[in-house]
Design a protein around this motif. Structure first.
Motif, PDB file in Angstrom:
ATOM      1  N   ASP A   1       5.011 -15.591  11.892  1.00 14.02           N
ATOM      2  CA  ASP A   1       5.629 -14.357  10.543  1.00 14.02           C
ATOM      3  C   ASP A   1       5.523 -15.183   9.673  1.00 14.02           C
ATOM      4  OD1 ASP A   1       5.801 -12.890  12.627  1.00 14.02           O
ATOM      5  OD2 ASP A   1       8.214 -12.999  12.926  1.00 14.02           O
ATOM      6  N   LEU A   2       5.342 -16.100   9.269  1.00 13.40           N
ATOM      7  CA  LEU A   2       5.618 -16.995   7.990  1.00 13.40           C
ATOM      8  C   LEU A   2       4.091 -16.859   7.157  1.00 13.40           C
ATOM      9  CD1 LEU A   2       6.991 -18.205   6.012  1.00 13.40           C
ATOM     10  CD2 LEU A   2       6.812 -20.506   7.173  1.00 13.40           C
TER      11      LEU A   2
ATOM     12  N   GLU B   1       2.176 -15.025   8.293  1.00 16.27           N
ATOM     13  CA  GLU B   1       1.308 -13.727   8.254  1.00 16.27           C
ATOM     14  C   GLU B   1       2.000 -13.571   6.042  1.00 16.27           C
ATOM     15  OE1 GLU B   1       2.150 -10.617  10.658  1.00 16.27           O
ATOM     16  OE2 GLU B   1       1.271 -11.685  12.313  1.00 16.27           O
ATOM     17  N   THR B   2       3.048 -13.439   6.463  1.00 13.44           N
ATOM     18  CA  THR B   2       4.221 -13.015   5.115  1.00 13.44           C
ATOM     19  C   THR B   2       2.912 -13.686   3.555  1.00 13.44           C
ATOM     20  OG1 THR B   2       5.523 -12.538   5.958  1.00 13.44           O
ATOM     21  CG2 THR B   2       5.751 -13.419   3.714  1.00 13.44           C
TER      22      THR B   2
ATOM     23  N   ALA C   1      -0.108 -12.156   2.873  1.00 11.06           N
ATOM     24  CA  ALA C   1       0.229 -11.484   1.980  1.00 11.06           C
ATOM     25  C   ALA C   1       0.423 -11.268   0.655  1.00 11.06           C
ATOM     26  CB  ALA C   1       1.606 -10.094   3.140  1.00 11.06           C
ATOM     27  N   LEU C   2       1.355 -12.123   0.749  1.00 13.09           N
ATOM     28  CA  LEU C   2       1.601 -12.344  -1.106  1.00 13.09           C
ATOM     29  C   LEU C   2       0.562 -13.038  -1.646  1.00 13.09           C
ATOM     30  CD1 LEU C   2       5.358 -13.743  -0.794  1.00 13.09           C
ATOM     31  CD2 LEU C   2       4.598 -11.658  -1.261  1.00 13.09           C
TER      32      LEU C   2
END
Length: 117
Positions: A28-29, A31-32, A35-36
């Motif tokens: 999850d981290l 992917e975040t 995205a950033l």
């Protein structure tokens, strides 16, 4: 997580479940962060916007070109600009063809100018 079992000692946490939770959190981290990073990449976002705009203009140019060709066929098919729909009345299709052709020329110039950037 520190539950007591029947004899009063603390139960060991399920290591497999903890490792799976850590793996999911890392995914999850990741992917975040991706995205950033994508939002922070201004050049890539600008290139994407230019590509989308270019495709939109090309599509519009095709539509306008088809309309011009259809209008030219209609003018060429009717003698002396006489409309097939209303015999005896001079058609105003010829000036419309010129307007559409002018718009097609403007779209072409825009494509050329944007292509050089």
């Amino acid at each position: 997580m520190s539950e007591k079992n029947g004899n009063g000692s603390a139960a060991k946490p399920d290591l497999v479940a903890l490792r799976e939770e850590i793996r999911q959190t890392r995914a999850d981290l990741g992917e975040t962060v991706q995205a950033l990073a994508a939002k922070a990449d201004v050049k890539a976002r600008a290139r994407e916007q230019v590509a989308q705009t270019r495709e939109k203009v090309r599509t519009q140019a095709v539509v306008v070109t088809d309309r011009v060709r259809a209008a030219a066929r209609n003018v060429a098919a009717s003698p002396a600009g006489i409309s097939d729909q209303d015999p005896g009345v001079r058609a105003k299709a010829f000036p419309a063809v010129l307007v559409v052709a002018g718009l097609a020329a403007v779209v072409g110039v825009i494509l050329i100018v944007r292509g050089r950037r």
